[in-house]
Design a protein around this motif. Structure first.
Motif, short mmCIF file in Angstrom:
data_model
loop_
_atom_site.label_atom_id
_atom_site.label_comp_id
_atom_site.label_asym_id
_atom_site.label_seq_id
_atom_site.Cartn_x
_atom_site.Cartn_y
_atom_site.Cartn_z
N SER A 1 0.84 -1.20 0.00
CA SER A 1 0.00 0.00 0.00
C SER A 1 0.87 1.24 0.00
N VAL A 2 0.32 2.34 -0.53
CA VAL A 2 1.03 3.61 -0.60
C VAL A 2 0.20 4.67 0.11
N THR A 3 0.89 5.63 0.72
CA THR A 3 0.21 6.73 1.39
C THR A 3 1.21 7.85 1.61
N PRO A 4 0.74 9.11 1.74
CA PRO A 4 1.65 10.24 1.93
C PRO A 4 1.59 10.83 3.33
N PRO A 5 2.29 10.26 4.35
CA PRO A 5 2.30 10.90 5.66
C PRO A 5 3.15 12.15 5.65
N PRO A 6 2.64 13.30 6.14
CA PRO A 6 3.46 14.51 6.16
C PRO A 6 4.45 14.52 7.31
N ALA A 7 5.64 15.01 7.06
CA ALA A 7 6.58 15.26 8.15
C ALA A 7 6.19 16.55 8.84
N GLY A 8 6.57 16.72 10.07
CA GLY A 8 6.14 17.87 10.83
C GLY A 8 6.73 19.18 10.33
N PRO A 9 6.18 20.31 10.80
CA PRO A 9 6.69 21.62 10.39
C PRO A 9 8.17 21.77 10.71
N GLY B 1 -15.09 7.05 -22.32
CA GLY B 1 -14.55 7.19 -20.97
C GLY B 1 -13.93 5.94 -20.41
N GLY B 2 -14.12 4.81 -21.09
CA GLY B 2 -13.53 3.56 -20.62
C GLY B 2 -14.44 2.80 -19.68
N ARG B 3 -13.99 1.62 -19.27
CA ARG B 3 -14.78 0.78 -18.40
C ARG B 3 -14.67 1.24 -16.94
N PRO B 4 -15.66 0.92 -16.12
CA PRO B 4 -15.58 1.28 -14.69
C PRO B 4 -14.40 0.57 -14.04
N THR B 5 -13.80 1.23 -13.08
CA THR B 5 -12.66 0.64 -12.36
C THR B 5 -13.16 -0.40 -11.37
N GLY B 6 -12.43 -1.47 -11.23
CA GLY B 6 -12.79 -2.49 -10.26
C GLY B 6 -12.41 -2.07 -8.85
N PHE B 7 -13.21 -2.48 -7.90
CA PHE B 7 -12.94 -2.12 -6.51
C PHE B 7 -13.43 -3.24 -5.60
N ASP B 8 -12.52 -3.79 -4.80
CA ASP B 8 -12.84 -4.86 -3.86
C ASP B 8 -12.75 -4.28 -2.44
N ARG B 9 -13.89 -4.16 -1.80
CA ARG B 9 -13.93 -3.54 -0.48
C ARG B 9 -13.15 -4.34 0.56
N GLU B 10 -13.17 -5.67 0.46
CA GLU B 10 -12.47 -6.50 1.43
C GLU B 10 -10.96 -6.33 1.30
N ILE B 11 -10.47 -6.28 0.07
CA ILE B 11 -9.03 -6.06 -0.13
C ILE B 11 -8.63 -4.66 0.35
N TYR B 12 -9.51 -3.70 0.12
CA TYR B 12 -9.19 -2.32 0.50
C TYR B 12 -9.05 -2.18 2.01
N ARG B 13 -9.66 -3.07 2.77
CA ARG B 13 -9.52 -2.99 4.22
C ARG B 13 -8.06 -3.15 4.66
N ARG B 14 -7.27 -3.82 3.86
CA ARG B 14 -5.87 -4.05 4.23
C ARG B 14 -5.01 -2.80 4.08
N ARG B 15 -5.59 -1.72 3.55
CA ARG B 15 -4.80 -0.50 3.41
C ARG B 15 -4.42 0.08 4.77
N ASN B 16 -5.09 -0.37 5.84
CA ASN B 16 -4.72 0.11 7.17
C ASN B 16 -3.31 -0.32 7.55
N GLU B 17 -2.77 -1.33 6.83
CA GLU B 17 -1.43 -1.79 7.16
C GLU B 17 -0.39 -0.71 6.93
N VAL B 18 -0.54 0.07 5.86
CA VAL B 18 0.44 1.12 5.61
C VAL B 18 0.26 2.27 6.60
N GLU B 19 -0.97 2.50 7.07
CA GLU B 19 -1.17 3.51 8.10
C GLU B 19 -0.48 3.09 9.40
N ARG B 20 -0.52 1.82 9.69
CA ARG B 20 0.17 1.32 10.89
C ARG B 20 1.68 1.37 10.69
N THR B 21 2.13 1.21 9.44
CA THR B 21 3.56 1.37 9.16
C THR B 21 3.99 2.80 9.47
#
Length: 289
Positions: free
Chosen positions: A97-105, A233-253
């Protein structure tokens, strides 16, 4: 061994990847004591001059950290430690997973002061020093990719006002885990997760071209624009809600990374030194495997 110092097990995992001195009188001595001093500063965020005397001269500790940040030594050590973990099957490639945590001021007066003299490290310096104005003031961002085991695989540092979506490709291109048996390093996860900030046609084309399965939600405005264009416009993007739950792993990182105060708040003047600071924090998380 003091609180926060390398344990014997961690030192045994780290020592084989450290630079060797070139014979008698070499400059690399007391690696363990110096690295423990660097880790003490990473964990507490104290000024270099306030390091306890048990780590030796503060200037020695500071200079070694700055030098290894400039010549890429910390990055090589990080990849070597990752390679060891991958050889033992300890990297969870099933979900990155990817995410942008900001460093402090950051202190404006301290960071934006010009360098007094040129040094060999100027070759790796950025003109913007990875600093910019955002809602939080003068800040920078750490765009991070973490594996399922809640450890950083790669990261990119940018000014605070830079967008998130354009940094997805640079972050993924930084993932290079060597294979001890030889061959090309591993650069592609089995699955990628990200929040809607990383949703763009450019990013999705890149992931499809590299055959990386991904779960990234589509914002409402992008969905409405795609539907308005009809078949173009192309086909709708696929989205799996159960897989998306694992994105919390990068937040815990991120939470684990920000235990190190020098990574949570940027105290370093130069961008390459702060990059080395975050790299050292990442190495410590991998050594705790």
């Amino acid at each position: 061994m003091g609180r926060g110092d390398l344990s014997d097990e961690e030192w045994a995992r780290l020592e084989p990847h450290l630079p060797r001195s070139a014979g008698r009188g070499g400059r690399w001595r007391c690696h363990r004591r110096v690295i423990n001093g660097i880790l003490f500063r990473q964990r507490t965020g104290v000024p270099w001059r306030d390091l306890p005397s048990r780590f030796g001269k503060w200037k020695t500790v500071h200079d070694r950290h700055r030098r290894w940040s400039a010549d890429g030594t910390w990055e090589r050590i990080l990849r070597a430690v990752q390679a060891d973990a991958d050889a033992e099957g300890l990297i969870d490639w099933s979900m990155v997973s990817v995410t942008p945590p900001p460093a402090g001021p950051t202190s404006t007066r301290r960071v934006l002061a010009p360098a007094r003299r040129e040094s060999p490290a100027d070759e790796v310096c950025r003109t913007d020093e990875a600093l910019g104005r955002s809602r939080g003031g003068l800040t920078c961002k750490i765009h991070l990719a973490g594996e399922g085991g809640r450890r950083p695989l790669a990261f990119v540092i940018t000014p605070g006002q830079w967008g998130d979506a354009p940094q997805l490709i640079p972050v993924l291109e930084q993932i290079r885990v060597p294979r001890p048996a030889g061959g090309h390093p591993r650069t592609r996860p089995d699955h990628l997760g990200g929040d809607k900030a990383y949703s763009s046609r450019r990013n999705r084309r890149y992931l499809r071209r590299r055959q990386i399965k991904h779960t990234i939600p589509e914002p409402k405005d992008q969905r409405a624009n795609r539907q308005r264009r009809g078949s173009r416009g192309g086909r709708p993007t696929g989205f799996d809600r159960e897989i998306y739950r694992r994105r919390n792993e990068v937040e815990r990182t991120i939470n684990r990374l920000k235990i190190f105060r020098a990574a949570a708040t940027r105290y370093d003047k130069r961008a390459y030194v702060f990059h080395g600071t975050v790299t050292v924090a990442s190495i410590r998380l991998w050594l705790r495997t």
